[in-house]
Write an enzyme that holds these catalytic residues in place. Structure first.
Site, PDB file in Angstrom:
ATOM      1  N   ALA A  33       0.826  -1.208   0.000  1.00  0.00           N
ATOM      2  CA  ALA A  33       0.000   0.000   0.000  1.00  0.00           C
ATOM      3  C   ALA A  33       0.856   1.253   0.000  1.00  0.00           C
ATOM      4  O   ALA A  33       0.511   2.257  -0.646  1.00  0.00           O
ATOM      5  CB  ALA A  33      -0.940  -0.013   1.198  1.00  0.00           C
ATOM      6  N   ASP A  58      -7.274  -0.913   7.922  1.00  0.00           N
ATOM      7  CA  ASP A  58      -6.259  -1.783   8.504  1.00  0.00           C
ATOM      8  C   ASP A  58      -6.716  -2.229   9.883  1.00  0.00           C
ATOM      9  O   ASP A  58      -7.781  -1.808  10.366  1.00  0.00           O
ATOM     10  CB  ASP A  58      -4.888  -1.095   8.568  1.00  0.00           C
ATOM     11  CG  ASP A  58      -3.747  -2.079   8.274  1.00  0.00           C
ATOM     12  OD1 ASP A  58      -3.776  -3.193   8.841  1.00  0.00           O
ATOM     13  OD2 ASP A  58      -2.847  -1.738   7.490  1.00  0.00           O
ATOM     14  N   ARG A 108       1.920 -15.652   4.554  1.00  0.00           N
ATOM     15  CA  ARG A 108       2.369 -17.024   4.771  1.00  0.00           C
ATOM     16  C   ARG A 108       3.644 -17.026   5.605  1.00  0.00           C
ATOM     17  O   ARG A 108       4.602 -16.326   5.277  1.00  0.00           O
ATOM     18  CB  ARG A 108       2.623 -17.722   3.428  1.00  0.00           C
ATOM     19  CG  ARG A 108       2.870 -19.218   3.549  1.00  0.00           C
ATOM     20  CD  ARG A 108       2.858 -19.867   2.183  1.00  0.00           C
ATOM     21  NE  ARG A 108       2.972 -21.303   2.245  1.00  0.00           N
ATOM     22  CZ  ARG A 108       2.840 -22.114   1.190  1.00  0.00           C
ATOM     23  NH1 ARG A 108       2.569 -21.599   0.009  1.00  0.00           N
ATOM     24  NH2 ARG A 108       2.961 -23.411   1.314  1.00  0.00           N
ATOM     25  N   ASN A 121      -7.124 -16.816   5.792  1.00  0.00           N
ATOM     26  CA  ASN A 121      -7.641 -15.728   4.967  1.00  0.00           C
ATOM     27  C   ASN A 121      -9.117 -15.843   4.633  1.00  0.00           C
ATOM     28  O   ASN A 121      -9.745 -14.843   4.262  1.00  0.00           O
ATOM     29  CB  ASN A 121      -6.833 -15.637   3.667  1.00  0.00           C
ATOM     30  CG  ASN A 121      -5.509 -14.931   3.881  1.00  0.00           C
ATOM     31  OD1 ASN A 121      -5.481 -13.752   4.204  1.00  0.00           O
ATOM     32  ND2 ASN A 121      -4.414 -15.656   3.732  1.00  0.00           N
ATOM     33  N   VAL A 145      -5.280  -8.545  -4.156  1.00  0.00           N
ATOM     34  CA  VAL A 145      -3.826  -8.656  -4.227  1.00  0.00           C
ATOM     35  C   VAL A 145      -3.320  -9.647  -3.182  1.00  0.00           C
ATOM     36  O   VAL A 145      -2.370 -10.392  -3.419  1.00  0.00           O
ATOM     37  CB  VAL A 145      -3.170  -7.274  -4.023  1.00  0.00           C
ATOM     38  CG1 VAL A 145      -1.643  -7.379  -4.019  1.00  0.00           C
ATOM     39  CG2 VAL A 145      -3.640  -6.297  -5.097  1.00  0.00           C
ATOM     40  N   ASP A 175       3.072 -11.073 -12.261  1.00  0.00           N
ATOM     41  CA  ASP A 175       3.692 -12.166 -13.010  1.00  0.00           C
ATOM     42  C   ASP A 175       3.848 -11.792 -14.484  1.00  0.00           C
ATOM     43  O   ASP A 175       4.869 -12.088 -15.113  1.00  0.00           O
ATOM     44  CB  ASP A 175       2.855 -13.438 -12.868  1.00  0.00           C
ATOM     45  CG  ASP A 175       2.576 -13.780 -11.420  1.00  0.00           C
ATOM     46  OD1 ASP A 175       3.534 -13.998 -10.675  1.00  0.00           O
ATOM     47  OD2 ASP A 175       1.394 -13.807 -11.032  1.00  0.00           O
ATOM     48  N   HIS A 203      -1.988 -17.515  -9.208  1.00  0.00           N
ATOM     49  CA  HIS A 203      -0.817 -16.735  -8.800  1.00  0.00           C
ATOM     50  C   HIS A 203      -0.065 -17.565  -7.760  1.00  0.00           C
ATOM     51  O   HIS A 203      -0.126 -17.327  -6.563  1.00  0.00           O
ATOM     52  CB  HIS A 203      -1.246 -15.389  -8.211  1.00  0.00           C
ATOM     53  CG  HIS A 203      -0.102 -14.580  -7.683  1.00  0.00           C
ATOM     54  ND1 HIS A 203       0.949 -14.170  -8.484  1.00  0.00           N
ATOM     55  CD2 HIS A 203       0.185 -14.122  -6.443  1.00  0.00           C
ATOM     56  CE1 HIS A 203       1.810 -13.480  -7.747  1.00  0.00           C
ATOM     57  NE2 HIS A 203       1.377 -13.454  -6.496  1.00  0.00           N
TER      58      HIS A 203
END
Length: 349
Positions: A33, A58, A108, A121, A145, A175, A203
């Site tokens: 961000a 946040d 992760r 998540n 994202v 990518d 992804h």
């Protein structure tokens, strides 16, 4: 909420006639961000005549850091940025938003399996999906994202039934940018000379970077990338593995995941979705599969898309050889497994 200025001021803002749109960024105090917010405020994404109101979401522990980010946004003194609203409440963050960058997610950690990451998540994107459903514009453009981005986008969309499924996308533009840069380096041309490289699938390390349909402009002439590279072994093995493993290589070198390049890719993704692609060119986006190219339906899969008037369409009738077909099958299988795991997690909550 902090109001920076208004459209009727006497400092030249009257040359910017558009009404501001509301744009939300989650994980707003984080590294991605931090690089993304400047692009948004400066007009690089929604255009030089589109004012914006930023909603910055946040978690409570990050709000002091977010205060510092807001100070910097104010100090940029950019006329397109009208209001800044920091919040920990998704219901406030997603109110009447036209575009959403869902950057924040559980990262992760060492020793964490992918299914553990999905479990962590699933609840985050369930909550955000419901907030979008209840409070966002129905034409909102949602870019996920935070990883695992494809399946997080799928979770989010399923908890926002009043918003069209095609309004939820996952970022594979990083990518694509990596692949375009790698091909340009191999061919010793600037990156803008390489067009139409494709990222298929997830992804993740199963993604398939595909240069078979890419072109390169060499000395004023447009040619197929494979014929100019003239090395199938490099294209099918070295190139593919380089892009698949690039994120891990960045982490190994930097001790943190990609941030600056991820933010640039997020801006690229939304800009093209908002403004459109050039005729004959396409970009890669994770979108809900409609069965194109034999990909199972109801997974968020990266396809080549062309965009016009804010709407994307999957590019059709590209030739897929047996090698590419095996790669597409492998990455779609992983996405089906992720979808099953996400369903199991959500049903047990």
């Amino acid at each position: 909420m902090r109001i920076l200025s208004s459209s009727d001021s006497e400092d030249g803002w009257t040359s910017i006639p558009s009404e501001p749109i509301n744009v939300v960024v989650t994980g707003a105090a984080g590294q991605i961000a931090y690089s993304l917010l400047y692009q948004l405020a400066a007009g690089s994404v929604f255009g030089p005549n589109q004012p914006i109101n930023l909603r910055l979401l946040d978690i409570p522990v990050m709000m002091t850091v977010l205060d510092g980010v807001i100070m910097e946004l104010e100090d940029l003194a950019l006329p397109l940025l009208r209001e800044i609203t920091p919040t920990t409440d998704p219901n406030v963050a997603f109110k009447n938003v036209a575009a959403a960058f869902l950057v924040g997610s559980m990262p992760r950690k060492e020793g964490m399996e992918r299914k553990d990451l999905l479990a962590a998540n699933a609840e985050i994107f369930k909550v955000q999906g419901k907030a979008l459903d209840q409070h966002a514009r129905k034409d909102v453009k949602v870019l996920v994202v935070g990883n695992p981005a494809n399946t997080n986008a799928w979770i989010c969309s399923h908890h926002a039934p009043s918003i069209p499924k095609e309004n939820f996308t996952a970022m594979t533009r990083l990518d694509q940018n990596r692949a375009q840069a790698a091909l340009a380096a191999r061919l010793n041309v600037s990156v803008d000379k390489v067009k139409n490289v494709i990222i298929w699938g997830n992804h993740s390390s199963t993604q398939y970077p595909d240069a078979a349909h890419a072109t390169v402009n060499v000395q004023g002439s447009t040619k197929p990338v494979p014929s100019v590279v003239n090395d199938d072994n490099w294209l099918n093995i070295t190139f593919v593995e380089k892009i698949q493993k690039r994120g891990a290589a960045v982490i190994s070198a930097r001790k943190m995941s990609s941030a600056m390049s991820a933010a640039k890719a997020a801006g690229d993704h939304m800009r093209d979705w908002w403004i459109g692609t050039k005729p004959g060119e396409w970009v890669s986006m994770g979108v809900l599969s409609d069965g194109s190219y034999g990909i199972p339906r109801d997974i968020v899969f990266s396809f080549p898309v062309a965009i016009e008037n804010g709407q994307y369409k999957i590019v059709q009738e590209l030739q897929i050889n047996d090698f590419a077909r095996s790669k597409l099958s492998n990455t779609s299988k992983e996405l089906e497994e992720e979808r099953t795991e996400a369903n199991n997690v959500l049903q047990n909550k």
